[in-house]
Design a protein around this motif. Structure first.
Motif, PDB file in Angstrom:
ATOM      1  N   ASN A  36       0.191   3.210   2.876  1.00 55.74           N
ATOM      2  CA  ASN A  36       1.199   3.066   1.868  1.00 55.74           C
ATOM      3  C   ASN A  36       2.606   3.831   2.766  1.00 55.74           C
ATOM      4  O   ASN A  36       2.665   5.058   2.540  1.00 55.74           O
ATOM      5  N   ALA A  38       5.133   3.893   1.745  1.00 58.63           N
ATOM      6  CA  ALA A  38       6.245   4.270   0.560  1.00 58.63           C
ATOM      7  C   ALA A  38       5.872   6.026   0.421  1.00 58.63           C
ATOM      8  O   ALA A  38       6.439   6.329  -1.091  1.00 58.63           O
ATOM      9  N   GLN A  39       5.041   6.540   0.721  1.00 55.12           N
ATOM     10  CA  GLN A  39       4.746   7.834   0.971  1.00 55.12           C
ATOM     11  C   GLN A  39       5.495   8.375   0.868  1.00 55.12           C
ATOM     12  O   GLN A  39       5.430   9.782   0.116  1.00 55.12           O
ATOM     13  N   GLU A  41       8.740   8.575  -0.422  1.00 60.74           N
ATOM     14  CA  GLU A  41       9.835   8.240  -1.089  1.00 60.74           C
ATOM     15  C   GLU A  41       8.864   8.808  -2.396  1.00 60.74           C
ATOM     16  O   GLU A  41       9.809   8.614  -2.739  1.00 60.74           O
ATOM     17  N   THR A  99       4.617  -1.965  -0.261  1.00 61.78           N
ATOM     18  CA  THR A  99       5.003  -1.006  -0.144  1.00 61.78           C
ATOM     19  C   THR A  99       6.765   0.228   0.657  1.00 61.78           C
ATOM     20  O   THR A  99       7.439   0.452   0.054  1.00 61.78           O
ATOM     21  N   SER A 103       9.198   1.740  -1.072  1.00 60.92           N
ATOM     22  CA  SER A 103      10.214   2.998  -0.467  1.00 60.92           C
ATOM     23  C   SER A 103      11.612   2.089  -0.861  1.00 60.92           C
ATOM     24  O   SER A 103      12.185   3.371  -0.490  1.00 60.92           O
ATOM     25  N   SER A 104      12.211   1.374  -0.571  1.00 58.46           N
ATOM     26  CA  SER A 104      13.652   1.165  -0.856  1.00 58.46           C
ATOM     27  C   SER A 104      14.016   1.116  -1.736  1.00 58.46           C
ATOM     28  O   SER A 104      15.393   1.387  -2.093  1.00 58.46           O
ATOM     29  N   LYS A 107      14.098   5.209  -2.914  1.00 58.52           N
ATOM     30  CA  LYS A 107      15.400   5.018  -2.463  1.00 58.52           C
ATOM     31  C   LYS A 107      16.972   5.119  -2.688  1.00 58.52           C
ATOM     32  O   LYS A 107      17.009   5.906  -2.768  1.00 58.52           O
ATOM     33  N   SER A 200       1.942  14.023  -2.553  1.00 58.32           N
ATOM     34  CA  SER A 200       3.202  13.937  -2.657  1.00 58.32           C
ATOM     35  C   SER A 200       4.536  14.395  -3.021  1.00 58.32           C
ATOM     36  O   SER A 200       5.396  15.515  -2.381  1.00 58.32           O
ATOM     37  N   GLY A 218      13.304  10.830   2.253  1.00 59.45           N
ATOM     38  CA  GLY A 218      11.854   9.805   2.659  1.00 59.45           C
ATOM     39  C   GLY A 218      10.965   9.591   3.040  1.00 59.45           C
ATOM     40  O   GLY A 218      10.061   9.036   4.076  1.00 59.45           O
ATOM     41  N   GLY A 221       7.805  10.611   5.368  1.00 56.52           N
ATOM     42  CA  GLY A 221       6.326  10.170   5.387  1.00 56.52           C
ATOM     43  C   GLY A 221       6.285   9.390   6.533  1.00 56.52           C
ATOM     44  O   GLY A 221       4.864   9.174   7.142  1.00 56.52           O
TER      45      GLY A 221
END
Length: 295
Positions: A36, A38-39, A41, A99, A103-104, A107, A200, A218, A221
């Motif tokens: 992942n 996106a962890q 974020e 993922t 994340s983007s 954010k 998280s 972010g 991660g």
């Protein structure tokens, strides 16, 4: 020696937060075989929600903390149900790219609502430092370290003794065998994402109380990823030890680089140097399960 002892203590505190975030990586990977990205974020989103409830809406910190955990559970469930469940059976690279896109999105949402400037939590604990081994240690550092250790103990007991924890371990070992025994694989996937979102958020809140928060949180991660690789992508014990080792390594390397070479910012790359070395020498990490394929 006092200077380096201070660096070690600070590194253990930061490393315990790394371990907590690494736990989220490991739980998702063990259950779904997905890394992942996106962890970090998710860490940032939890920290900002708690900040908004505490500062903007003037709620007591404990109540804000509890509401944030509820939000994290809902976020993890929504991500699994709406984003990842439709991709079951698709190539792993497709899930990984999702993922990264997630994340983007997280954010960007944080920047829309709160901007990019640093936000500071109001003091929750007393500011008077404790003296440990003759060194002043802020109460928030001690509380962060103890809380992370407590959470690891709770999750270890959960995975070892609870029926859900045993079901998650069975799913991680063999999904088809677990499903044949009546375990709901999709529910286990959702639970994994919920737990990862919760740990998280807790890590983000702890770090926010120490250093403040901004949209760069972010990136945590990626900083935690070397700890995950060091310990092993499928090892809970590896996540705990890997985070502590990387946290101490970053601080010690930064101190040595300043003293010996007059360089700053070395800790930003030290962990990734370790990552490269680990992948060359022991690709499965210290406690990761080595997979042997016979042809």
């Amino acid at each position: 020696m006092e200077y380096y002892l201070q660096l070690i203590i600070n590194g253990l505190v930061v490393g315990s937060i790394y371990s907590l975030v690494a736990l989220g990586f490991v739980i998702i990977y063990k259950a779904t075989k997905v890394v992942n990205f996106a962890q970090g974020e998710m860490v940032m989103a939890g920290a900002y929600i708690c900040f908004a409830l505490t500062v903007q809406y003037q709620l007591p910190f404990l109540l804000s903390f509890i509401i944030t955990l509820v939000f994290s559970v809902i976020l993890g469930m929504l991500i699994e149900r709406m984003v990842l469940r439709p991709l079951i059976g698709e190539p792993i690279i497709s899930v990984v790219m999702v993922t990264i896109g997630l994340s983007s999105i997280l954010k960007s949402l944080v920047q829309v609502f709160w901007g990019t400037q640093i936000r500071v939590f109001p003091p929750i604990l007393p500011q008077e430092p404790f003296m440990i081994f003759g060194l002043p240690i802020a109460p928030v550092y001690i509380a962060a370290f103890v809380l992370c250790l407590l959470l690891f103990a709770v999750f270890s007991l959960f995975f070892k003794y609870s029926s859900l924890g045993i079901a998650m371990r069975a799913t991680a070992f063999d999904q088809q065998a677990a499903q044949s025994m009546g375990i709901g694989i999709k529910n286990i996937f959702a639970l994994s994402w919920c737990i990862a979102a919760v740990v998280s958020s807790i890590g983000g809140i702890i770090l926010g109380n120490i250093n403040g928060i901004n949209s760069q949180l972010g990136h945590l991660g990626l900083k935690v990823f070397p700890a995950v690789i060091l310990g092993g992508l499928d090892s809970l014990l590896g996540a705990a030890l890997g985070g502590l080792i990387i946290g101490v390594l970053e601080n010690i390397s930064e101190g040595l680089a300043r003293d010996l070479l007059g360089l700053g910012g070395f800790k930003e790359v030290a962990s990734f140097l370790v990552l490269v070395i680990i992948l060359m020498i022991k690709p499965y990490g210290l406690f990761g399960t080595e997979e042997i394929e016979r042809v």
